[in-house]
Design a protein around this motif. Structure first.
Motif, short mmCIF file in Angstrom:
data_model
loop_
_atom_site.label_atom_id
_atom_site.label_comp_id
_atom_site.label_asym_id
_atom_site.label_seq_id
_atom_site.Cartn_x
_atom_site.Cartn_y
_atom_site.Cartn_z
N LYS A 4 -22.37 26.96 68.27
CA LYS A 4 -21.30 25.96 68.27
C LYS A 4 -19.93 26.61 68.14
CE LYS A 4 -24.10 22.18 66.35
NZ LYS A 4 -24.29 21.26 65.22
N TRP A 5 -19.85 27.69 67.36
CA TRP A 5 -18.58 28.39 67.20
C TRP A 5 -18.12 28.97 68.54
CZ3 TRP A 5 -14.86 29.01 63.56
CH2 TRP A 5 -13.93 30.02 63.77
N ILE A 6 -19.05 29.60 69.27
CA ILE A 6 -18.72 30.18 70.57
C ILE A 6 -18.27 29.08 71.54
CG2 ILE A 6 -19.66 31.36 72.59
CD1 ILE A 6 -21.44 32.93 70.69
N MET A 7 -18.94 27.93 71.49
CA MET A 7 -18.56 26.82 72.38
C MET A 7 -17.17 26.29 72.06
SD MET A 7 -22.08 24.63 72.63
CE MET A 7 -23.44 25.18 73.66
N LYS A 8 -16.83 26.30 70.78
CA LYS A 8 -15.53 25.78 70.37
C LYS A 8 -14.43 26.82 70.55
CE LYS A 8 -13.37 23.24 66.55
NZ LYS A 8 -13.57 22.71 65.17
N ASN A 9 -14.80 28.10 70.46
CA ASN A 9 -13.83 29.20 70.56
C ASN A 9 -14.32 30.19 71.62
OD1 ASN A 9 -12.13 28.62 67.90
ND2 ASN A 9 -14.29 28.48 67.36
N PRO A 10 -14.20 29.84 72.89
CA PRO A 10 -14.79 30.67 73.95
C PRO A 10 -14.20 32.08 73.98
CG PRO A 10 -14.10 28.52 74.80
CD PRO A 10 -13.53 28.65 73.43
#
Length: 266
Positions: A234-240
């Motif tokens: 989820k972190w990667i999705m929110k902070n590409p």
């Protein structure tokens, strides 16, 4: 405005519920709501409007691509009961949801992937431990020492009971990373493969780290459970991570590109 659920699998739907809240003695008539869906790249994915006639109205949102999305309501148009007059009002409402990848079994050849260690300059037997494949030290026998740890050859040579003390090997970590530049079929498949590789590692009791920012210093999240994996995804999705700085990487790392696991040694 409410969203249920707050995350779903790709190709599933989420439901956005709009509620009427009256703050005046006389209720207004229908309310036209303009809303838009924005992805993590600040790109408008959908721009729609809906009419709220009753106390509640549900809207189904299709989720064809993985990623973090925000639903924004910036303007509403309120009519009187006879729909003769209307007032347009700017508002600021937003809710977010995540569209998660799918898991499928993947075969990972563990021996083909080199792990890295943060303290690579230190020898393996750097401190005491329970691994007797590497010896930390040899010392005199003490009461309570196990007989299986006696070094018989050296004991015979020095005419004294000597025991082996095991070492604690350095912990090894998988370092996984990927770039994420837009929402499309390619990155959907990449998210599926990335997620599947991570789950497969957890099933074999392997811990690993995921790169969450390639800025200096390198930022990673340690993963040893499915819950932590979901947080990292989820972190990667929110902070590409749109571009990785490979010069900051350690000597060995695993880069996932599409459906491929690339092992790099520097």
């Amino acid at each position: 405005m409410e969203i249920q659920p707050h995350y779903c699998l790709r190709d599933e739907n989420v439901t956005v519920s709009f509620y009427r809240q009256s703050h005046t003695p006389i209720d207004c008539g229908k309310i036209v709501i303009d809303y838009q869906i924005i992805d993590a790249f600040s790109k408008i994915v959908t721009k729609e409007h809906m009419t709220l006639d009753d106390q509640k109205q549900d809207v189904t949102i299709a989720c064809p691509h993985c990623g973090h999305y925000i639903i924004q309501v910036n303007r509403i148009k309120c009519f009187d009961l006879l729909q003769c007059f209307s007032v347009t009002k700017k508002v600021s409402l937003q809710k977010s949801f995540d569209v998660m990848p799918h898991y499928y079994p993947v075969d990972i050849m563990l021996q083909q992937v080199h792990m890295y260690e943060r303290q690579e300059d230190h020898p393996l037997n750097h401190q005491k431990g329970d691994d007797y494949s590497e010896i930390f030290e040899i010392r005199s026998y003490r009461e309570g020492d196990e007989l299986k740890h006696i070094h018989w050859n050296m004991s015979s040579k020095f005419q004294e009971l000597l025991v082996k003390v095991g070492s604690e090997p350095l912990q090894e970590r998988w370092l996984l990373m990927m770039e994420y530049k837009e929402n499309n079929d390619f990155y959907d498949e990449q998210f599926d493969y990335f997620y599947s590789v991570c789950v497969s590692l957890l099933k074999t009791n392997k811990t690993f780290e995921i790169v969450t920012s390639s800025h200096d210093p390198l930022q990673v999240q340690f993963v040893d459970s499915l819950d932590k994996l979901l947080v990292s995804i989820k972190w990667i999705m929110k902070n590409p991570i749109e571009s990785l700085d490979f010069s900051l990487m350690p000597r060995s790392y695993c880069f996932i590109h599409g459906q491929n696991l690339e092992v790099h040694h520097q």
